[in-house]
Design a protein around this motif. Structure first.
Motif, mmCIF file in Angstrom:
data_model
loop_
_atom_site.group_PDB
_atom_site.id
_atom_site.type_symbol
_atom_site.label_atom_id
_atom_site.label_comp_id
_atom_site.label_asym_id
_atom_site.label_seq_id
_atom_site.Cartn_x
_atom_site.Cartn_y
_atom_site.Cartn_z
ATOM 1 N N ALA A 43 75.419 -2.888 69.971
ATOM 2 C CA ALA A 43 76.498 -2.488 69.071
ATOM 3 C C ALA A 43 77.333 -1.429 69.768
ATOM 4 C CB ALA A 43 75.928 -1.960 67.762
ATOM 5 N N ILE A 44 78.651 -1.586 69.722
ATOM 6 C CA ILE A 44 79.553 -0.652 70.386
ATOM 7 C C ILE A 44 80.444 0.007 69.341
ATOM 8 C CG2 ILE A 44 81.388 -0.421 72.101
ATOM 9 C CD1 ILE A 44 79.317 -3.481 72.317
ATOM 10 N N GLN A 45 80.655 1.294 69.502
ATOM 11 C CA GLN A 45 81.551 2.005 68.609
ATOM 12 C C GLN A 45 82.934 1.366 68.636
ATOM 13 O OE1 GLN A 45 81.359 5.999 70.183
ATOM 14 N NE2 GLN A 45 80.061 6.719 68.503
ATOM 15 N N SER A 46 83.492 1.134 67.453
ATOM 16 C CA SER A 46 84.829 0.569 67.368
ATOM 17 C C SER A 46 85.849 1.688 67.255
ATOM 18 C CB SER A 46 84.934 -0.356 66.157
ATOM 19 O OG SER A 46 86.268 -0.769 65.950
ATOM 20 N N SER A 47 87.081 1.386 67.635
ATOM 21 C CA SER A 47 88.150 2.364 67.477
ATOM 22 C C SER A 47 88.550 2.518 66.022
ATOM 23 C CB SER A 47 89.363 1.952 68.313
ATOM 24 O OG SER A 47 89.799 0.646 67.952
ATOM 25 N N LYS A 48 88.074 1.603 65.169
ATOM 26 C CA LYS A 48 88.308 1.699 63.727
ATOM 27 C C LYS A 48 87.061 2.198 63.041
ATOM 28 C CE LYS A 48 91.892 -1.778 62.905
ATOM 29 N NZ LYS A 48 92.226 -3.024 62.137
ATOM 30 N N ALA A 49 87.236 3.043 62.061
ATOM 31 C CA ALA A 49 86.091 3.553 61.308
ATOM 32 C C ALA A 49 85.532 2.454 60.417
ATOM 33 C CB ALA A 49 86.517 4.753 60.465
ATOM 34 N N GLY A 50 84.227 2.518 60.169
ATOM 35 C CA GLY A 50 83.616 1.567 59.248
ATOM 36 C C GLY A 50 83.278 0.233 59.857
ATOM 37 N N GLN A 51 83.172 0.164 61.176
ATOM 38 C CA GLN A 51 82.783 -1.095 61.804
ATOM 39 C C GLN A 51 82.185 -0.852 63.181
ATOM 40 O OE1 GLN A 51 86.681 -3.050 63.784
ATOM 41 N NE2 GLN A 51 86.842 -2.835 61.547
ATOM 42 N N HIS A 52 81.357 -1.819 63.605
ATOM 43 C CA HIS A 52 80.795 -1.833 64.948
ATOM 44 C C HIS A 52 81.146 -3.170 65.587
ATOM 45 C CE1 HIS A 52 78.111 1.566 63.805
ATOM 46 N NE2 HIS A 52 78.079 1.778 65.106
#
Length: 316
Positions: A43-52
């Motif tokens: 799982a990678i941090q997304s540039s959008k909050a609330g998602q991976h």
């Protein structure tokens, strides 16, 4: 509430480069690299909050680097090559923590790509079971068909959406011994238990004709051959008579036409025209005006072979 609650120290590395749906992740600790395997999920941090962003490890590399060490910290290693621990990751979708009224929804699309230095986390242990349940659970499907357990987590059961499977083309692929035949058998056994479900399995190699592949709702038939013509009670005896009008244009020509004949193209053209006309006449007889303008030579429309032969003799 999201199924993933990663601590920062659980990160295995950070994104080093991004190329469409492919990432390079740099791993600082060799011990963490050793625990990873190809085809593991991350799982990678997304540039959008609330998602991976969810990815699958495609390659694990420990390669040499010619980067110079910082001054005053060479430790006498100036003449040695340094190493980089690299992961190649293919992104496969996005896990939304909340989508409408639903929580933890996996979409096989990428709305964003990760930023450089975004943290990458392994999906393992309890997290892998929770993730598999979000993408494959009975509650997600109208007709859930179980096909076994996930190889990366045997606690998570894998399901197909039967409602979609029956409406689309599908293919089951795998190496020898991987379980393709077992998967087909399991699907057929579950279809047999569904109300109002009809399916036909053409068992070319006789894999499913044994005594051990029998359950309520499954019937075994043998396709009729010329020796069955004229016999009574074929269907009762498990012999299935397939009508010739189910054959396609090419299949009919393969039985009737000598391709080496110099007149073969003309014969094929007349045969096609005559059969198509007879199929249209049948639709006129049953007063079917809906499909008459949309049928092709391969449409499974009944016609009399005797009439086709009569017309061909007349044209000869």
């Amino acid at each position: 509430m999201t199924i993933f609650n990663f601590e920062d120290n659980a990160s295995i590395g950070t994104v080093f480069s991004v190329d469409t749906a492919t990432l390079i992740v740099k791993v600082e600790e060799l011990e963490k690299l050793r625990k990873l395997q190809v085809n593991h999920l991350v799982a990678i941090q997304s540039s959008k909050a609330g998602q991976h962003l969810i990815g699958i490890i495609n390659r694990i590399t420990r390669k040499a680097s010619h980067e110079e060490p910082s001054e005053g910290n060479d430790l006498g290693l100036n003449n040695f090559l340094f190493t980089e621990n690299i992961l190649k990751v293919n992104l496969i979708g996005t896990l939304l923590h909340k989508h409408g009224e639903k929580e933890n929804v996996f979409k096989r699309t990428l709305d964003t790509v990760p930023e450089i230095e975004a943290k990458c986390f392994p999906i393992d242990g309890e997290n892998i079971t929770k993730f598999m349940e979000t993408i494959s659970t009975k509650e997600n499907y109208e007709i859930p068909l179980s096909i076994g357990k996930y190889s990366i987590d045997e606690n998570a059961e894998a399901f197909l959406d039967g409602d979609k499977l029956f409406q689309r083309h599908a293919v089951i692929v795998g190496s020898t011994g991987s379980g393709k035949s077992w998967c087909v058998a399991k699907i057929i056994e579950q279809i047999a238990k569904l109300p109002m479900a009809n399916s036909i399995l053409f068992d070319i190699h006789g894999e499913y004709s044994g005594e051990n592949f029998k359950t309520d709702g499954i019937q075994h038939f043998r396709i009729a051959n010329p020796s069955d013509l004229g016999k009574k009670g074929n269907l009762t005896n498990g012999v299935l008579m397939l009508p010739y009008w189910l054959l396609t244009y090419e299949e009919m020509l393969a039985m009737l036409l000598d391709r080496s004949d110099s007149n073969a193209p003309n014969q094929a053209m007349l045969f096609s025209k005559t059969v198509f006309t007879e199929k249209q006449k049948y639709l006129d007889e049953v007063k079917d005006t809906i499909f008459k303008d949309s049928i092709t030579i391969d449409s499974p429309i009944p016609y009399k072979l005797e009439k086709v032969l009569q017309e061909l003799k007349r044209l000869d």
